[in-house]
Design a protein around this motif. Structure first.
Motif, short mmCIF file in Angstrom:
data_model
loop_
_atom_site.label_atom_id
_atom_site.label_comp_id
_atom_site.label_asym_id
_atom_site.label_seq_id
_atom_site.Cartn_x
_atom_site.Cartn_y
_atom_site.Cartn_z
N VAL A 170 -15.01 3.91 4.66
CA VAL A 170 -14.87 4.55 3.45
C VAL A 170 -13.66 4.82 2.75
O VAL A 170 -13.10 5.55 3.46
CB VAL A 170 -16.14 5.46 3.00
CG1 VAL A 170 -16.02 6.07 1.63
CG2 VAL A 170 -17.38 5.08 3.61
N GLY A 171 -13.21 4.45 1.64
CA GLY A 171 -11.90 4.96 1.18
C GLY A 171 -11.05 3.79 0.99
O GLY A 171 -11.36 2.50 0.75
N ASP A 177 4.48 7.82 0.24
CA ASP A 177 4.60 8.12 1.69
C ASP A 177 3.46 9.07 2.26
O ASP A 177 2.92 8.57 3.20
CB ASP A 177 5.84 8.86 2.02
CG ASP A 177 7.05 7.91 1.75
OD1 ASP A 177 8.10 8.20 1.54
OD2 ASP A 177 6.91 6.44 1.58
N ASP A 178 3.01 10.14 1.70
CA ASP A 178 2.14 11.15 2.36
C ASP A 178 0.66 10.39 2.09
O ASP A 178 -0.15 10.40 3.24
CB ASP A 178 2.18 12.32 1.47
CG ASP A 178 3.26 13.15 1.65
OD1 ASP A 178 3.33 14.13 0.66
OD2 ASP A 178 3.98 12.88 2.54
N ARG A 179 0.35 10.07 1.24
CA ARG A 179 -1.27 9.41 1.11
C ARG A 179 -1.13 8.23 1.95
O ARG A 179 -2.12 7.80 2.51
CB ARG A 179 -1.46 9.00 -0.27
CG ARG A 179 -2.58 8.22 -0.60
CD ARG A 179 -3.91 9.20 0.10
NE ARG A 179 -5.21 8.47 -0.15
CZ ARG A 179 -6.03 8.37 0.81
NH1 ARG A 179 -5.76 8.81 2.08
NH2 ARG A 179 -7.12 7.73 0.77
N GLY A 180 0.12 7.37 1.86
CA GLY A 180 0.15 5.99 2.57
C GLY A 180 -0.20 6.25 4.10
O GLY A 180 -0.72 5.55 4.90
N ASP A 214 -1.51 8.89 5.46
CA ASP A 214 -2.95 9.26 5.84
C ASP A 214 -3.74 8.25 6.18
O ASP A 214 -4.46 8.03 7.11
CB ASP A 214 -3.32 10.02 4.68
CG ASP A 214 -2.74 11.58 4.67
OD1 ASP A 214 -2.89 12.19 3.62
OD2 ASP A 214 -2.37 12.10 5.73
N VAL A 215 -3.59 6.91 5.28
CA VAL A 215 -4.28 5.76 5.76
C VAL A 215 -3.97 5.29 6.72
O VAL A 215 -4.77 4.69 7.58
CB VAL A 215 -4.10 4.87 4.11
CG1 VAL A 215 -4.72 3.45 4.81
CG2 VAL A 215 -4.58 5.50 2.93
N LEU A 216 -2.48 5.12 7.00
CA LEU A 216 -2.10 4.58 8.41
C LEU A 216 -2.81 5.51 9.57
O LEU A 216 -3.27 4.78 10.69
CB LEU A 216 -0.74 4.47 8.33
CG LEU A 216 0.19 3.55 7.77
CD1 LEU A 216 1.16 3.77 7.89
CD2 LEU A 216 -0.42 2.20 8.28
N ARG A 217 -3.07 6.64 9.55
CA ARG A 217 -3.54 7.38 10.63
C ARG A 217 -4.84 7.14 10.76
O ARG A 217 -5.35 7.03 11.79
CB ARG A 217 -3.44 8.87 10.03
CG ARG A 217 -1.91 9.42 10.27
CD ARG A 217 -1.87 11.17 10.38
NE ARG A 217 -0.66 11.55 10.28
CZ ARG A 217 0.03 11.86 9.05
NH1 ARG A 217 -0.55 11.79 8.08
NH2 ARG A 217 1.39 12.43 9.39
N MET A 246 0.73 -1.24 -0.16
CA MET A 246 0.07 -0.25 0.03
C MET A 246 0.82 1.24 0.02
O MET A 246 0.73 2.13 -0.86
CB MET A 246 -0.85 0.15 1.08
CG MET A 246 -1.96 1.13 1.16
SD MET A 246 -2.63 1.37 2.94
CE MET A 246 -1.21 1.77 3.98
N MET A 247 1.79 1.59 1.02
CA MET A 247 2.81 2.46 0.80
C MET A 247 3.53 2.59 -0.50
O MET A 247 3.49 3.82 -1.13
CB MET A 247 3.77 2.38 2.00
CG MET A 247 3.16 2.14 3.36
SD MET A 247 2.18 3.63 3.97
CE MET A 247 3.78 4.80 4.16
#
Length: 314
Positions: free
Chosen positions: A231-232, A173-176, A178-181, A167-168
């Motif tokens: 969602v997402g 890095d930035d979007r990945g 955000d998903v981790l957060r 996924m990362m």
């Protein structure tokens, strides 16, 4: 005691009244014919823990054709844990299940093997199951400011976000991140709502502890439902649970209980909840649905552990 003649039952009753030591050893030998060493140990336990007069009365009462212990089961109100060996040669496994079914809110814990006193490997698991049951049903003391003991019963839960590395790489890095957060936010909210304590996070997963096995399984179910409703970007998470007495040090947990919980989580697929047999047994009668996933020998352990999948999709 249908397998005994009336003369044998009366003889046992008399023996308990006249020579309880011999009666205790005789009963132990009878129930442990294929395990003489365990029979000798159990004979001493019988002698030290059974009231001879009560034992004699029980044998005599069993001769009454109208006597039926099952009639008394619904009247039992105390929290009850029923344990029974699957391969018990003297008392069929179904008897233990029937007793548990007759007692209101009783919990049934199946055990492997053919003897109830088992000094050959699972005594710690049996003791942990008993401690877990007592811990769940004991009145909860008022919170104290002092730190918890170094060793206390806990259910340990591990989560792992499947496909984190891929996924990362795919999202960057930035979007990945955000998903981790989002994954972390959901996990922490569900833990808080279900009485869980976050022990630590490993970036793409969490380790948490619970004082109640039931709460731990409820939390695992709530986690999977929350991730499914997200969602997402899909959050495909595996969850593993074990229970026992881990070692506590500086807010972290260590020991065999923790390691096995981690190994069980690693066996799960994304979207699955796997639990140890001890966890399943202690949740008997709580409304959860379990599917037997068989045994496996976890790395670092000699004995196989049986795991069960928890159904969480409505």
């Amino acid at each position: 005691m249908d397998s005994f003649s009336e003369e044998a039952v009366r003889a046992y009753a008399m023996l308990w009244r006249t020579n309880p030591g011999v009666a205790a050893q005789s009963l132990a030998d009878l129930t442990h014919r294929s395990h003489p060493t365990a029979g000798q140990q159990l004979g001493r336990i019988f002698f030290e823990s059974i009231n001879p007069q009560s034992a004699a009365q029980l044998f005599e009462d069993s001769l009454d054709p109208d006597w039926n212990a099952e009639r008394n089961l619904p009247g039992i109100s105390a929290p009850t844990l029923v344990m029974h060996r699957r391969q018990d040669a003297l008392f069929p496994f179904a008897i233990g299940q029937k007793i548990a079914a007759g007692i209101r809110n009783a919990r049934f814990l199946p055990l492997e093997g053919d003897i109830h006193y088992h000094a050959l490997g699972d005594s710690e698991a049996v003791l942990n199951a008993m401690l877990a049951f007592l811990a769940e049903d004991a009145p909860k003391p008022a919170p104290k400011a002092s730190a918890p003991p170094d060793s206390a019963f806990r259910a340990v839960l591990f989560t792992d976000l499947v496909g984190h590395t891929e996924m990362m790489s795919r999202l960057g890095d930035d979007r990945g991140r955000d998903v981790l957060r989002e994954h972390e936010r959901i996990t922490r909210e569900v833990l808080k709502a279900n009485g869980g304590t976050e022990v630590k996070t490993m970036g793409d997963g969490f380790m948490a502890s619970f004082g109640s096995v039931t709460k731990a399984v409820e939390c695992a179910v709530a986690l999977q439902r929350a991730f499914a409703e997200h969602v997402g970007e899909a959050l495909n998470v595996r969850v593993g649970l074990n229970a026992g007495e881990p070692i506590e040090e500086d807010g972290d947990l260590f020991g065999a209980t923790v390691i096995l919980a981690s190994r069980i989580a690693a066996k799960a697929a994304g979207g699955e909840i796997l639990v140890a047999d001890t966890v399943r047994g202690l949740c008997s009668g709580k409304g959860f649905l379990f599917a037997d996933r068989g045994e496996f020998v976890a790395k670092g352990f000699e004995e196989p552990v049986r795991v069960y999948q928890v159904s969480w999709r409505m």
